[in-house]
Design a protein around this motif. Structure first.
Motif, mmCIF file in Angstrom:
data_model
loop_
_atom_site.group_PDB
_atom_site.id
_atom_site.type_symbol
_atom_site.label_atom_id
_atom_site.label_comp_id
_atom_site.label_asym_id
_atom_site.label_seq_id
_atom_site.Cartn_x
_atom_site.Cartn_y
_atom_site.Cartn_z
ATOM 1 N N LEU A 1 18.301 26.780 3.303
ATOM 2 C CA LEU A 1 18.073 26.064 4.563
ATOM 3 C C LEU A 1 18.653 24.669 4.383
ATOM 4 O O LEU A 1 18.215 23.915 3.519
ATOM 5 C CB LEU A 1 16.581 25.996 4.874
ATOM 6 C CG LEU A 1 16.167 25.195 6.113
ATOM 7 C CD1 LEU A 1 16.775 25.787 7.380
ATOM 8 C CD2 LEU A 1 14.640 25.141 6.228
ATOM 9 N N LEU A 2 19.654 24.334 5.180
ATOM 10 C CA LEU A 2 20.418 23.100 4.984
ATOM 11 C C LEU A 2 19.813 21.910 5.716
ATOM 12 O O LEU A 2 19.463 20.904 5.101
ATOM 13 C CB LEU A 2 21.864 23.312 5.431
ATOM 14 C CG LEU A 2 22.617 24.447 4.741
ATOM 15 C CD1 LEU A 2 23.982 24.635 5.383
ATOM 16 C CD2 LEU A 2 22.759 24.174 3.246
ATOM 17 N N VAL A 3 19.722 22.012 7.045
ATOM 18 C CA VAL A 3 19.275 20.870 7.849
ATOM 19 C C VAL A 3 18.437 21.329 9.032
ATOM 20 O O VAL A 3 18.546 22.474 9.485
ATOM 21 C CB VAL A 3 20.467 20.038 8.392
ATOM 22 C CG1 VAL A 3 21.266 19.397 7.269
ATOM 23 C CG2 VAL A 3 21.374 20.888 9.282
ATOM 24 N N LEU A 4 17.621 20.405 9.525
ATOM 25 C CA LEU A 4 16.907 20.561 10.785
ATOM 26 C C LEU A 4 17.521 19.577 11.779
ATOM 27 O O LEU A 4 17.764 18.422 11.431
ATOM 28 C CB LEU A 4 15.417 20.255 10.611
ATOM 29 C CG LEU A 4 14.679 20.979 9.493
ATOM 30 C CD1 LEU A 4 13.209 20.540 9.464
ATOM 31 C CD2 LEU A 4 14.791 22.482 9.652
ATOM 32 N N VAL A 5 17.779 20.038 13.000
ATOM 33 C CA VAL A 5 18.404 19.193 14.020
ATOM 34 C C VAL A 5 17.465 19.096 15.222
ATOM 35 O O VAL A 5 17.145 20.107 15.841
ATOM 36 C CB VAL A 5 19.766 19.764 14.467
ATOM 37 C CG1 VAL A 5 20.408 18.866 15.522
ATOM 38 C CG2 VAL A 5 20.699 19.923 13.267
ATOM 39 N N VAL B 1 17.402 19.322 4.305
ATOM 40 C CA VAL B 1 16.384 20.083 3.583
ATOM 41 C C VAL B 1 16.941 20.527 2.234
ATOM 42 O O VAL B 1 16.412 20.175 1.188
ATOM 43 C CB VAL B 1 15.914 21.307 4.397
ATOM 44 C CG1 VAL B 1 14.861 22.097 3.612
ATOM 45 C CG2 VAL B 1 15.372 20.874 5.751
ATOM 46 N N GLY B 2 18.007 21.324 2.233
ATOM 47 C CA GLY B 2 18.613 21.776 0.991
ATOM 48 C C GLY B 2 17.676 22.645 0.161
ATOM 49 O O GLY B 2 17.480 22.407 -1.027
ATOM 50 N N SER B 3 17.106 23.680 0.774
ATOM 51 C CA SER B 3 16.110 24.519 0.094
ATOM 52 C C SER B 3 16.765 25.586 -0.773
ATOM 53 O O SER B 3 17.988 25.764 -0.776
ATOM 54 C CB SER B 3 15.221 25.212 1.134
ATOM 55 O OG SER B 3 15.877 26.356 1.656
ATOM 56 N N GLN C 1 10.911 32.279 3.816
ATOM 57 C CA GLN C 1 9.628 31.914 4.422
ATOM 58 C C GLN C 1 9.839 31.226 5.762
ATOM 59 O O GLN C 1 9.081 31.439 6.722
ATOM 60 C CB GLN C 1 8.850 31.007 3.469
ATOM 61 C CG GLN C 1 8.412 31.691 2.185
ATOM 62 C CD GLN C 1 7.929 30.720 1.125
ATOM 63 O OE1 GLN C 1 7.730 29.526 1.404
ATOM 64 N NE2 GLN C 1 7.747 31.201 -0.084
ATOM 65 N N HIS C 2 10.870 30.400 5.852
ATOM 66 C CA HIS C 2 11.174 29.682 7.091
ATOM 67 C C HIS C 2 11.532 30.664 8.201
ATOM 68 O O HIS C 2 11.056 30.521 9.338
ATOM 69 C CB HIS C 2 12.327 28.709 6.847
ATOM 70 C CG HIS C 2 12.767 27.959 8.064
ATOM 71 N ND1 HIS C 2 12.078 26.881 8.567
ATOM 72 C CD2 HIS C 2 13.830 28.148 8.894
ATOM 73 C CE1 HIS C 2 12.688 26.426 9.650
ATOM 74 N NE2 HIS C 2 13.753 27.179 9.866
ATOM 75 N N VAL C 3 12.372 31.652 7.909
ATOM 76 C CA VAL C 3 12.772 32.638 8.915
ATOM 77 C C VAL C 3 11.547 33.404 9.419
ATOM 78 O O VAL C 3 11.382 33.614 10.631
ATOM 79 C CB VAL C 3 13.823 33.608 8.344
ATOM 80 C CG1 VAL C 3 14.047 34.792 9.284
ATOM 81 C CG2 VAL C 3 15.145 32.879 8.109
ATOM 82 N N ALA C 4 10.682 33.816 8.495
ATOM 83 C CA ALA C 4 9.474 34.546 8.894
ATOM 84 C C ALA C 4 8.596 33.696 9.806
ATOM 85 O O ALA C 4 8.073 34.183 10.818
ATOM 86 C CB ALA C 4 8.693 34.979 7.653
ATOM 87 N N ALA C 5 8.443 32.424 9.476
ATOM 88 C CA ALA C 5 7.614 31.527 10.282
ATOM 89 C C ALA C 5 8.225 31.292 11.659
ATOM 90 O O ALA C 5 7.509 31.235 12.672
ATOM 91 C CB ALA C 5 7.423 30.196 9.561
ATOM 92 N N GLU C 6 9.544 31.181 11.727
ATOM 93 C CA GLU C 6 10.215 30.955 13.006
ATOM 94 C C GLU C 6 10.064 32.165 13.931
ATOM 95 O O GLU C 6 9.827 32.016 15.133
ATOM 96 C CB GLU C 6 11.700 30.655 12.772
ATOM 97 C CG GLU C 6 11.979 29.261 12.259
ATOM 98 C CD GLU C 6 11.777 28.219 13.337
ATOM 99 O OE1 GLU C 6 12.718 27.946 14.104
ATOM 100 O OE2 GLU C 6 10.658 27.661 13.424
ATOM 101 N N MET C 7 10.187 33.360 13.383
ATOM 102 C CA MET C 7 10.039 34.554 14.211
ATOM 103 C C MET C 7 8.603 34.675 14.724
ATOM 104 O O MET C 7 8.365 35.057 15.882
ATOM 105 C CB MET C 7 10.438 35.795 13.422
ATOM 106 C CG MET C 7 11.936 35.840 13.106
ATOM 107 S SD MET C 7 12.469 37.427 12.421
ATOM 108 C CE MET C 7 12.350 38.463 13.883
ATOM 109 N N THR C 8 7.646 34.324 13.881
ATOM 110 C CA THR C 8 6.245 34.353 14.302
ATOM 111 C C THR C 8 5.986 33.337 15.412
ATOM 112 O O THR C 8 5.285 33.632 16.393
ATOM 113 C CB THR C 8 5.324 34.053 13.104
ATOM 114 O OG1 THR C 8 5.507 35.073 12.109
ATOM 115 C CG2 THR C 8 3.868 34.024 13.533
#
Length: 323
Positions: A123-127, A293-295, A302-309
């Protein structure tokens, strides 16, 4: 016995050489150029971020990372291309909230599975997105805008149906208890044109594309959509300061096809993390109002799962779908 022994020894030597060559090939990744698929047209925020990251990763990996724009179907064409590519690390995707959270929920026919068909890399950045109004709108705060929308009919523009910006508006409607009409456009440019001309009073847009109009006073920023204020516009409150729990944003992340060897994913992730830690990259991202972010791969999964939820009830509540 001697001939048999010699033959066996020869076979063993061939096998050992094959294993050595395979190990060398793995350790040498990458030994040729890598294609980074940007699933949108050139010039947008995802393309801008992707090109900065590709340039720095090229230096880190010692091989060129070539950007390929594959626009169409809200990012699904480019994402599908990567999902179907050889899982060798030489074709990777600049994924977004659209490709890995919204499209899988919205599209009636699913061209790919956002989890099963991809290997998360970083995960690179949040915009941030922003809620902005024409200066003639008699509201300067989120609460004043909510009160105004409850007292008279209002509409908002976005870059198109089923986009993250459309759904940012739908989440706002739901949480604020207002009935504002969505006016979709074919891109941020024409949407901004009509809001600047006061044909539509308000817009949800990516902060980078709206920032020049906000700075010039042609638009009034009411609130950013991230949980906290954007460092680029510290005087603009977060919508969450009025509507606790409200949070939307665009994001950019790297994905490889499912089945890509873990050591290759690790090499790509380390190169991406190193790129995002570069001060020059950080300076450039700041001009896009992007938060670095640079994860690692696990955090992205985990981020993708949380976003879909998060987005599933919003999509269902807005009754949004696409063929």
């Amino acid at each position: 016995m001697t001939a048999t022994f010699t033959r066996r020894a020869g076979l063993a030597l061939i096998a050992a050489l094959a294993l050595s060559q395979a190990a060398s090939a793995q350790s040498a990744f990458p030994d040729r150029a890598i294609t980074l698929v940007i699933p949108f047209a050139a010039g947008g925020s995802t393309d801008l971020v992707g090109r900065v990251v590709a340039e720095r990763m090229s230096e880190q990996l010692g091989q060129q990372v070539i950007v390929q724009n594959v626009g169409g179907a809200g990012g699904s064409l480019g994402a599908t291309q990567v999902a179907e590519a050889d899982p060798d690390g030489y074709t990777i995707l600049m994924g977004t909230v659209a490709t890995h959270a919204l499209n899988p929920l919205i599209l009636s026919e699913k061209p790919y599975d956002p989890v099963a068909d991809f290997a998360p890399v970083s995960l690179l950045v949040l915009v941030p997105n922003v809620l902005a109004v024409h200066p003639d709108v008699p509201a300067t705060t989120v609460q004043e805008l909510i009160d105004l929308a409850k007292s008279e009919p209002m509409s908002y523009a976005s870059s198109g149906n089923a986009t993250p910006l459309h759904l940012s508006g739908e989440l706002f409607k739901s949480m604020a208890g207002v009935d504002i009409t969505h006016i979709p456009y074919k891109g941020s440019g024409p949407a901004l044109t009509d809001v600047l001309g006061n044909q539509v009073p308000m817009i949800f847009d990516n902060l980078p594309s709206a920032s020049a109009h906000i700075s010039s006073g042609k638009l009034r920023a009411i609130g950013v959509t991230t949980a906290e204020r954007s460092p680029a516009f510290p005087d603009v409150p977060a919508i969450a300061e009025t509507l606790p729990g409200y949070e939307t944003y665009s994001w950019n992340a790297l994905f490889a096809p499912a089945g890509t060897p873990p050591e290759v994913v690790d090499t790509l992730a380390k190169a991406a993390q190193s790129a995002m830690a570069d001060p020059k990259v950080a300076e450039k991202m700041a001009t896009f109002s992007a938060t670095i972010v640079g994860s690692g791969p696990d955090e992205l999964a985990q981020h993708v799962a949380a976003e879909m939820t998060k987005w599933k009830p919003v999509v269902e509540g807005a009754n949004v779908s696409m063929e």
